[in-house]
Scaffold this active site. Structure first.
Site, mmCIF file in Angstrom:
data_model
loop_
_atom_site.group_PDB
_atom_site.id
_atom_site.type_symbol
_atom_site.label_atom_id
_atom_site.label_comp_id
_atom_site.label_asym_id
_atom_site.label_seq_id
_atom_site.Cartn_x
_atom_site.Cartn_y
_atom_site.Cartn_z
ATOM 1 C CD GLU A 53 -2.975 -1.006 0.082
ATOM 2 O OE1 GLU A 53 -3.139 0.116 -0.422
ATOM 3 O OE2 GLU A 53 -3.584 -2.020 -0.286
ATOM 4 C CD GLU A 63 10.847 5.167 12.925
ATOM 5 O OE1 GLU A 63 10.960 4.289 13.801
ATOM 6 O OE2 GLU A 63 11.051 6.367 13.131
ATOM 7 C CD GLU A 66 18.473 2.831 7.825
ATOM 8 O OE1 GLU A 66 18.610 3.357 8.951
ATOM 9 O OE2 GLU A 66 18.630 3.428 6.752
ATOM 10 C CD GLU A 73 9.673 1.526 16.984
ATOM 11 O OE1 GLU A 73 10.515 2.085 17.703
ATOM 12 O OE2 GLU A 73 9.861 0.424 16.433
ATOM 13 C CD GLN A 96 3.073 -16.834 4.761
ATOM 14 O OE1 GLN A 96 3.128 -17.998 4.396
ATOM 15 N NE2 GLN A 96 4.075 -16.214 5.374
ATOM 16 C CG HIS A 268 -45.839 -59.546 -13.870
ATOM 17 N ND1 HIS A 268 -44.649 -58.866 -13.759
ATOM 18 C CD2 HIS A 268 -45.627 -60.770 -13.301
ATOM 19 C CE1 HIS A 268 -43.754 -59.629 -13.162
ATOM 20 N NE2 HIS A 268 -44.327 -60.794 -12.874
ATOM 21 C CD GLU A 282 -41.855 -64.201 6.348
ATOM 22 O OE1 GLU A 282 -41.228 -64.490 7.392
ATOM 23 O OE2 GLU A 282 -42.998 -64.614 6.074
ATOM 24 C CG ASP A 316 -44.334 -55.627 -14.626
ATOM 25 O OD1 ASP A 316 -45.443 -55.642 -14.075
ATOM 26 O OD2 ASP A 316 -43.522 -56.576 -14.586
ATOM 27 C CB SER A 412 -42.171 -60.920 -10.217
ATOM 28 O OG SER A 412 -41.615 -61.555 -11.326
#
Length: 462
Positions: A53, A63, A66, A73, A96, A268, A282, A316, A412
């Site tokens: 920025e 500041e 160095e 600061e 990063q 059927h 069952e 069916d 079936s």
């Protein structure tokens, strides 16, 4: 000089007065004019490096470059907490984001010892590496996936389930949800199939209504086709949606529980004037069991396009209304029924499970213990080549080319199910086949995806 000598001789005090007057008359301006003062107080404009920025390079070098500086600061240089914080994240441990870790257009925000990716719509993950659209791995949804207006994935669940905290998984919302095996003694090794969501566009995936005929066949009247050979004994409660249909003399077909009042079976199997008793819970047909529940059928509803006089196995599918509701428990549980598109998607996973008490070998005896069998889906071209009879688009083939394993007489009307993340969905109805377990022949099933809207409309609980 003469004056000065005379004064010094007569009065030394006057010397001091003369010197003071001389100094006051000299040009020794203490204050600078406006222009020169502005030059001294001028602060150079801050330089934007694109990474840190704006900052005063000279002051920042002095500041924080160095010498090691503190946050306060650095704050004095930027005179802005937000900009100082952004600088501080890079100053402490480097940038990063320098390696551009965010993929698929994601924006990287640096942090101390870490970074954060802000992903574009349709992507997620630490580095925006996951395509979160429904067309890729079902959006990572465990059951159903849809896109909202912002093109973001929204997962959902079938009836009886709710989304878990991860907003992807589904968890039971009722005591005995559909498609779940809840008997505690059934081990995890009996989990019957893996979920395989391929990179397929699942949206708008409904198929065209096409009839795939080999031969025009008016009436396929072959009772021997009324369709588990090569299967295994099921454990009690392993297929709690399976029911047995009893006539006045003997059992003759299977079916699946849709809800407490309805069962789905093959059309059927319905014989005019024959009283039908449904037996749920069952397991062993040769002895009474405490898990059994018997209900009389008060109404049978074949699909409206079914016409046995034209073709006994086309469309069916039929619904049976029970005289009294079933009591749901670990041995009596409905099968899940998805919408049309997802029922078709689940079928295309490739493997399903069929179950029943039908004949254990061709023209042999019927099973007393519930049998089950894992069957692979057969592609339509292979299916068509395997028979001289008509295979319509509302049918599909499943089974083994080498033979030896198949559904058979007495099965079936029973279910063909696909397991999805531990929940089973109805994908087919056992319908017909040529003999049983013959080499080069397959079982033919009613494709449930074509009928889910009809099933749900007819079986609504009031």
């Amino acid at each position: 000089m003469w004056c000065l000598n005379m004064i010094m001789a007569e009065s030394p005090g006057l010397v001091t007065i003369c010197l003071l007057g001389y100094l006051l008359s000299a040009e020794c301006t203490v204050f600078l004019d406006r222009e020169n003062a502005t030059k001294i107080l001028h602060r150079p404009k801050r330089y934007n490096s694109g990474k840190l920025e704006e900052f005063v390079r000279g002051n920042l070098e002095r500041e924080c470059k160095e010498e090691k500086c503190s946050f306060e600061e650095a704050r004095e240089v930027f005179e802005n907490t937000e900009k100082t914080t952004e600088f501080w994240k890079q100053y402490v441990d480097g940038d990063q984001c320098e390696s551009n870790p965010c993929l698929n257009g994601g924006m990287c925000k640096d942090d101390i010892n870490s970074y954060e990716c802000w992903c574009q719509a349709g992507f997620e993950g630490t580095n925006c590496e996951l395509d979160a659209t429904c067309s890729i791995k079902n959006g990572r949804c465990k059951q159903f996936c849809k896109r909202d207006t912002d093109n973001k994935v929204v997962c959902s669940c079938t009836d009886g389930y709710r989304l878990a905290e991860d907003q992807k998984s589904c968890e039971p919302a009722v005591p005995f949800p559909c498609g779940r095996v809840s008997v505690s003694h059934i081990s995890k090794k009996l989990t019957r199939a893996e979920t395989i969501f391929s990179n397929t566009n699942y949206e708008n995936s409904s198929e065209a209504e096409i009839i795939w005929d080999n031969v025009t066949q008016s009436n396929q009247s072959f009772d021997e086709f009324s369709r588990v050979v090569g299967g295994e004994d099921a454990e009690r409660g392993q297929f709690p949606w399976q029911v047995l249909l009893h006539g006045e003399i003997a059992a003759f077909c299977g079916g699946s529980i849709v809800n407490e009042k309805w069962v789905v079976t093959a059309a059927h199997c319905i014989k005019p004037g024959v009283k039908i008793t449904v037996v749920a819970g069952e397991h062993n047909t040769e002895k009474p069991e405490p898990t059994e529940q018997k209900r009389n059928v008060i109404r049978a509803i074949p699909y409206h396009s079914y016409n046995a006089s034209i073709n006994k196995y086309s469309h069916d599918i039929a619904l049976l209304e029970l005289d009294e509701p079933l009591e749901l428990n670990s041995y009596v549980t409905p099968i899940c029924i998805a919408d049309r598109d997802y029922t078709n998607i689940f079928l295309k996973f490739g493997y399903g499970y069929v179950s029943g008490w039908g004949k254990v070998f061709n023209r042999g005896r019927s099973a007393s213990i519930l049998q089950y069998l894992k069957v692979p889906l057969v592609d339509r071209a292979t299916c068509l080549r395997s028979t001289k009879f008509s295979i319509y688009s509302h049918m599909f083939c499943a089974g083994y080319h080498e033979g030896g394993k198949d559904s058979c007489q007495g099965d079936s009307g029973g279910p063909h199910v696909t397991e999805v993340e531990g929940t089973s969905f109805l994908t087919g109805i056992i319908s017909w086949g040529e003999e049983c377990a013959m080499k080069g022949k397959y079982g033919i099933y009613t494709k449930v995806s074509r009928y889910v809207n009809w099933i749900k409309e007819k079986t609504k609980l009031t």
